[in-house]
Design a protein around this motif. Sequence first.
Motif, PDB file in Angstrom:
ATOM      1  N   LEU A   1       4.569  11.852 -22.604  1.00  0.00           N
ATOM      2  CA  LEU A   1       3.125  11.782 -22.834  1.00  0.00           C
ATOM      3  C   LEU A   1       2.351  12.398 -21.673  1.00  0.00           C
ATOM      4  O   LEU A   1       1.340  13.100 -21.879  1.00  0.00           O
ATOM      5  CB  LEU A   1       2.693  10.327 -23.034  1.00  0.00           C
ATOM      6  CG  LEU A   1       3.073   9.679 -24.371  1.00  0.00           C
ATOM      7  CD1 LEU A   1       2.708   8.201 -24.364  1.00  0.00           C
ATOM      8  CD2 LEU A   1       2.382  10.393 -25.536  1.00  0.00           C
ATOM      9  N   ARG A   2       2.830  12.152 -20.455  1.00  0.00           N
ATOM     10  CA  ARG A   2       2.190  12.735 -19.281  1.00  0.00           C
ATOM     11  C   ARG A   2       2.282  14.257 -19.320  1.00  0.00           C
ATOM     12  O   ARG A   2       1.319  14.971 -18.998  1.00  0.00           O
ATOM     13  CB  ARG A   2       2.840  12.191 -18.012  1.00  0.00           C
ATOM     14  CG  ARG A   2       2.096  12.587 -16.736  1.00  0.00           C
ATOM     15  CD  ARG A   2       2.837  12.139 -15.501  1.00  0.00           C
ATOM     16  NE  ARG A   2       2.996  10.694 -15.471  1.00  0.00           N
ATOM     17  CZ  ARG A   2       4.155  10.071 -15.407  1.00  0.00           C
ATOM     18  NH1 ARG A   2       5.279  10.767 -15.373  1.00  0.00           N
ATOM     19  NH2 ARG A   2       4.210   8.761 -15.368  1.00  0.00           N
ATOM     20  N   PHE A   3       3.453  14.755 -19.727  1.00  0.00           N
ATOM     21  CA  PHE A   3       3.635  16.210 -19.838  1.00  0.00           C
ATOM     22  C   PHE A   3       2.678  16.796 -20.873  1.00  0.00           C
ATOM     23  O   PHE A   3       2.021  17.816 -20.623  1.00  0.00           O
ATOM     24  CB  PHE A   3       5.087  16.519 -20.225  1.00  0.00           C
ATOM     25  CG  PHE A   3       5.322  17.952 -20.607  1.00  0.00           C
ATOM     26  CD1 PHE A   3       5.416  18.940 -19.638  1.00  0.00           C
ATOM     27  CD2 PHE A   3       5.437  18.318 -21.946  1.00  0.00           C
ATOM     28  CE1 PHE A   3       5.615  20.263 -19.993  1.00  0.00           C
ATOM     29  CE2 PHE A   3       5.650  19.630 -22.310  1.00  0.00           C
ATOM     30  CZ  PHE A   3       5.743  20.611 -21.323  1.00  0.00           C
ATOM     31  N   ILE A   4       2.572  16.162 -22.032  1.00  0.00           N
ATOM     32  CA  ILE A   4       1.675  16.655 -23.087  1.00  0.00           C
ATOM     33  C   ILE A   4       0.221  16.609 -22.630  1.00  0.00           C
ATOM     34  O   ILE A   4      -0.565  17.544 -22.883  1.00  0.00           O
ATOM     35  CB  ILE A   4       1.868  15.830 -24.375  1.00  0.00           C
ATOM     36  CG1 ILE A   4       3.283  16.049 -24.934  1.00  0.00           C
ATOM     37  CG2 ILE A   4       0.822  16.200 -25.421  1.00  0.00           C
ATOM     38  CD1 ILE A   4       3.626  15.130 -26.092  1.00  0.00           C
ATOM     39  N   PHE A   5      -0.153  15.537 -21.944  1.00  0.00           N
ATOM     40  CA  PHE A   5      -1.534  15.385 -21.472  1.00  0.00           C
ATOM     41  C   PHE A   5      -1.879  16.466 -20.451  1.00  0.00           C
ATOM     42  O   PHE A   5      -2.929  17.132 -20.561  1.00  0.00           O
ATOM     43  CB  PHE A   5      -1.708  13.997 -20.859  1.00  0.00           C
ATOM     44  CG  PHE A   5      -3.062  13.761 -20.259  1.00  0.00           C
ATOM     45  CD1 PHE A   5      -4.191  13.684 -21.063  1.00  0.00           C
ATOM     46  CD2 PHE A   5      -3.207  13.614 -18.884  1.00  0.00           C
ATOM     47  CE1 PHE A   5      -5.451  13.471 -20.506  1.00  0.00           C
ATOM     48  CE2 PHE A   5      -4.453  13.399 -18.329  1.00  0.00           C
ATOM     49  CZ  PHE A   5      -5.575  13.328 -19.135  1.00  0.00           C
ATOM     50  N   PHE A   6      -1.006  16.679 -19.468  1.00  0.00           N
ATOM     51  CA  PHE A   6      -1.261  17.697 -18.445  1.00  0.00           C
ATOM     52  C   PHE A   6      -1.252  19.103 -19.042  1.00  0.00           C
ATOM     53  O   PHE A   6      -2.068  19.952 -18.676  1.00  0.00           O
ATOM     54  CB  PHE A   6      -0.216  17.598 -17.331  1.00  0.00           C
ATOM     55  CG  PHE A   6      -0.409  16.412 -16.423  1.00  0.00           C
ATOM     56  CD1 PHE A   6      -1.625  15.774 -16.342  1.00  0.00           C
ATOM     57  CD2 PHE A   6       0.636  15.943 -15.632  1.00  0.00           C
ATOM     58  CE1 PHE A   6      -1.821  14.679 -15.509  1.00  0.00           C
ATOM     59  CE2 PHE A   6       0.464  14.852 -14.793  1.00  0.00           C
ATOM     60  CZ  PHE A   6      -0.760  14.217 -14.734  1.00  0.00           C
ATOM     61  N   LEU A   7      -0.322  19.351 -19.966  1.00  0.00           N
ATOM     62  CA  LEU A   7      -0.274  20.656 -20.619  1.00  0.00           C
ATOM     63  C   LEU A   7      -1.538  20.898 -21.439  1.00  0.00           C
ATOM     64  O   LEU A   7      -2.055  22.024 -21.496  1.00  0.00           O
ATOM     65  CB  LEU A   7       0.969  20.758 -21.504  1.00  0.00           C
ATOM     66  CG  LEU A   7       1.232  22.122 -22.167  1.00  0.00           C
ATOM     67  CD1 LEU A   7       1.434  23.197 -21.109  1.00  0.00           C
ATOM     68  CD2 LEU A   7       2.441  22.050 -23.087  1.00  0.00           C
ATOM     69  N   GLY A   8      -2.052  19.835 -22.053  1.00  0.00           N
ATOM     70  CA  GLY A   8      -3.300  19.955 -22.804  1.00  0.00           C
ATOM     71  C   GLY A   8      -4.468  20.325 -21.908  1.00  0.00           C
ATOM     72  O   GLY A   8      -5.325  21.136 -22.287  1.00  0.00           O
ATOM     73  N   ILE A   9      -4.527  19.736 -20.722  1.00  0.00           N
ATOM     74  CA  ILE A   9      -5.597  20.071 -19.772  1.00  0.00           C
ATOM     75  C   ILE A   9      -5.534  21.544 -19.389  1.00  0.00           C
ATOM     76  O   ILE A   9      -6.554  22.245 -19.346  1.00  0.00           O
ATOM     77  CB  ILE A   9      -5.489  19.176 -18.517  1.00  0.00           C
ATOM     78  CG1 ILE A   9      -5.829  17.728 -18.861  1.00  0.00           C
ATOM     79  CG2 ILE A   9      -6.413  19.684 -17.411  1.00  0.00           C
ATOM     80  CD1 ILE A   9      -5.647  16.759 -17.700  1.00  0.00           C
ATOM     81  N   LEU A  10      -4.333  22.050 -19.120  1.00  0.00           N
ATOM     82  CA  LEU A  10      -4.169  23.446 -18.704  1.00  0.00           C
ATOM     83  C   LEU A  10      -4.501  24.418 -19.832  1.00  0.00           C
ATOM     84  O   LEU A  10      -5.202  25.415 -19.613  1.00  0.00           O
ATOM     85  CB  LEU A  10      -2.737  23.674 -18.214  1.00  0.00           C
ATOM     86  CG  LEU A  10      -2.341  22.949 -16.929  1.00  0.00           C
ATOM     87  CD1 LEU A  10      -0.862  23.157 -16.627  1.00  0.00           C
ATOM     88  CD2 LEU A  10      -3.173  23.443 -15.748  1.00  0.00           C
ATOM     89  N   THR A  11      -3.993  24.135 -21.033  1.00  0.00           N
ATOM     90  CA  THR A  11      -4.220  25.059 -22.146  1.00  0.00           C
ATOM     91  C   THR A  11      -5.691  25.086 -22.571  1.00  0.00           C
ATOM     92  O   THR A  11      -6.216  26.154 -22.911  1.00  0.00           O
ATOM     93  CB  THR A  11      -3.340  24.679 -23.351  1.00  0.00           C
ATOM     94  OG1 THR A  11      -3.511  23.290 -23.647  1.00  0.00           O
ATOM     95  CG2 THR A  11      -1.877  24.952 -23.054  1.00  0.00           C
ATOM     96  N   THR A  12      -6.350  23.931 -22.558  1.00  0.00           N
ATOM     97  CA  THR A  12      -7.774  23.912 -22.917  1.00  0.00           C
ATOM     98  C   THR A  12      -8.622  24.622 -21.861  1.00  0.00           C
ATOM     99  O   THR A  12      -9.633  25.237 -22.194  1.00  0.00           O
ATOM    100  CB  THR A  12      -8.281  22.469 -23.088  1.00  0.00           C
ATOM    101  OG1 THR A  12      -7.908  21.674 -21.940  1.00  0.00           O
ATOM    102  CG2 THR A  12      -7.696  21.842 -24.339  1.00  0.00           C
ATOM    103  N   ALA A  13      -8.194  24.569 -20.594  1.00  0.00           N
ATOM    104  CA  ALA A  13      -8.912  25.296 -19.546  1.00  0.00           C
ATOM    105  C   ALA A  13      -8.841  26.805 -19.810  1.00  0.00           C
ATOM    106  O   ALA A  13      -9.832  27.526 -19.608  1.00  0.00           O
ATOM    107  CB  ALA A  13      -8.313  24.974 -18.175  1.00  0.00           C
TER     108      ALA A  13
END
Length: 393
Positions: A32-44
């Motif tokens: 979940l942490r990986f998905i959350f951090f990846l989501g922050i990067l991709t949305t940026a």
Amino acid sequence: MMCIKAKYFDLNRILLLIIGLWPYQQSKLDRLRFIFFLGILTTAILFQFTTFLNSKCTANFVIKILSNSLIFTIFVIQYIFFAINIETMKDLLTQLQYVYDQLKDECENAIVEKYNCNAKRHTIVLTAFCICSICALIVAQFWSNVIGIILPINVSQAHRLPVMAEYFVDQEKYFSLILLHLDAAICVGSGVLLSTGTMLIAYLEHICGLFKISSYRIKHAMRAIVLQNISTKNDTLMLEEIRCAVDIHRQAMELSKTLTSKFEAMLFCLIAIGVILLSLNLFQIFQIPLNGDNVDEILIPSVVVFASILYMFCANYLGQYITDHNNHVFVTVYNVQWYIAPLYVQKLILFLLLRNAKDFTIDVGGLYIASLESFATLVKASVSYFTVIYSTQ
């Protein structure tokens, strides 16, 4: 039995746990942490490209967007590829554990400790540098507000984001939330580069330690031949030590080749994007004064140029570091008094000499060799592309 994960990779374990990529602990929370951090990067990245929808796509505008968005692209690429190869890292650590379990000599353990200290020193220095850089960036963002409080002026200052992004909301009203998202993406991306990069550095340092152990075993075996009377028993012992030296040398090469082959696609992407990123930001630095923009806008491109060159240098230096250690094995074999050894020992030594007749290098797909010469080539290529872009304006 010594556990290398706890003794040698403790700092790397902490850093990888933060971003959810420690190979030996993959719980649902880590995923979940990986998905959350990846989501922050991709949305940026996404919100930077959405600026094309509401702006005129001039050449300078496209270059400005790409010069910022490619930074986050590097973060995403390294994050995803490390996650894909997480089992590979686990296997590599297991193989390294197996090699270290075969060490019995105290001098060999001392060599391992030396290279482990080097790895930890690099990890600590890079972590401190990363933390200081992030703190400096945050302070710079709020510096104008601090100055406004200390020296109040009547003119209101418009809020400005560190990178251009379009969130389709009132930027003034939701400025704090937008800035929080971008800063979070920068912090996560920096953490990804730091944790994965230092893990690879630590692993390659230990591989260099294996090359050093191979050199030590050769010296130790030949010294024993010189000092002791040659007998059948001694010949057997010397032959076994030379065989162990050849074996650990082979294992060091296999570990480095496996590591490179598994991250080959990632390295190709990083090389290409790194050259483009450096070229575009060099163009930004020279273009800002010509366009009459604020001089303080030159800060971010300058930081990116410095970080890109530093990243390229570190990656290529590691490749050169591996090659130099392998060459040291060759020099050791060449300089020892191998000619006084029994014939079957000389044959093993000849095998090492023949193997080292060709340089052992860290190559990416047979097209790129990591070395200081290649670092100079990358910088030269980046400057050449910058010159072409600049001449077309």
